[in-house]
Design a protein around this motif. Structure first.
Motif, short mmCIF file in Angstrom:
data_model
loop_
_atom_site.label_atom_id
_atom_site.label_comp_id
_atom_site.label_asym_id
_atom_site.label_seq_id
_atom_site.Cartn_x
_atom_site.Cartn_y
_atom_site.Cartn_z
N ILE A 257 9.34 -5.68 -0.32
CA ILE A 257 7.90 -5.63 -0.55
C ILE A 257 7.19 -5.75 0.80
N TYR A 258 6.22 -4.89 1.01
CA TYR A 258 5.43 -4.90 2.24
C TYR A 258 4.13 -5.67 2.00
N TYR A 259 3.69 -6.39 3.03
CA TYR A 259 2.43 -7.11 2.97
C TYR A 259 1.65 -6.91 4.27
N ALA A 260 0.34 -6.90 4.13
CA ALA A 260 -0.51 -6.96 5.32
C ALA A 260 -0.37 -8.34 5.94
N ASP A 261 -0.46 -8.40 7.26
CA ASP A 261 -0.30 -9.68 7.96
C ASP A 261 -1.31 -10.71 7.47
N SER A 262 -2.49 -10.25 7.10
CA SER A 262 -3.57 -11.17 6.71
C SER A 262 -3.30 -11.89 5.40
N PHE B 159 -0.23 -14.20 -0.68
CA PHE B 159 -0.23 -13.26 -1.79
C PHE B 159 1.21 -12.86 -2.12
N THR B 160 1.46 -12.65 -3.41
CA THR B 160 2.77 -12.18 -3.85
C THR B 160 2.60 -11.04 -4.85
N ALA B 161 3.17 -9.90 -4.51
CA ALA B 161 3.14 -8.75 -5.41
C ALA B 161 4.41 -8.74 -6.25
N SER B 162 4.26 -8.33 -7.50
CA SER B 162 5.41 -8.20 -8.39
C SER B 162 5.10 -7.12 -9.42
N LEU C 281 -6.99 -18.65 -1.46
CA LEU C 281 -7.94 -17.59 -1.17
C LEU C 281 -8.97 -18.03 -0.15
N LYS C 282 -9.39 -17.07 0.67
CA LYS C 282 -10.37 -17.31 1.72
C LYS C 282 -11.58 -16.41 1.50
N PRO C 283 -12.75 -16.78 2.01
CA PRO C 283 -13.92 -15.92 1.86
C PRO C 283 -13.67 -14.50 2.37
N GLU C 284 -12.86 -14.34 3.39
CA GLU C 284 -12.58 -13.00 3.92
C GLU C 284 -11.70 -12.17 3.00
N ASP C 285 -11.20 -12.75 1.91
CA ASP C 285 -10.47 -11.98 0.91
C ASP C 285 -11.41 -11.30 -0.08
N THR C 286 -12.69 -11.61 0.02
CA THR C 286 -13.68 -11.00 -0.88
C THR C 286 -13.69 -9.49 -0.70
#
Length: 125
Positions: A58-63, A68-71, A86-91
């Motif tokens: 599974i690939y993830y963005a560094d941020s 986060f976990t994808a499944s 979660l962070k405000p920049e995840d909005t």
């Protein structure tokens, strides 16, 4: 265009969690690599994660790594994104997308054949 529907977005405080889902009834779901993208207002659409049809590598963005976990559940034709701390920049508006493969250039939008309509995630500080 094959319909895919995202759900699970909402308003959450910083440090909280949400679980997004993306489901389809018309797509041979198990045959596709599935990805999550997000787009904040006045910003480019960025890749969040790509998960192959087997669910491995599974690939993830560094941020989002470590938060986060994808499944996926191929029997239910459903893709998930568990979002913790979660962070405000995840909005952003979060979209699911389908492609033939997750490649090294998985965050390139042009390789994705089908897109959902998006679900809004808002993180307050």
């Amino acid at each position: 265009q094959v319909p895919m529907v995202e759900s699970g977005g909402g308003l959450v405080q910083a440090g909280g969690s949400l679980r997004l889902s993306c489901t389809t009834s018309d797509l041979t779901f198990a045959a596709y690599a599935m990805a999550w993208f997000r787009q904040a207002p006045e910003k480019e659409r960025d890749g969040v994660s790509c998960i192959p049809w087997m669910g491995n590598k599974i690939y993830y963005a560094d941020s989002v790594k470590g938060r986060f976990t994808a499944s996926r559940d191929n029997a239910k034709n459903t893709l998930y994104l568990q979002m913790n701390n979660l962070k405000p920049e995840d909005t952003a508006m979060y979209y699911c997308a389908a492609a033939d493969y997750c490649t090294a250039s998985w965050s390139n939008q042009r390789q994705y054949k089908h897109w959902g309509q998006g679900t809004q995630v808002t993180v307050s500080s």
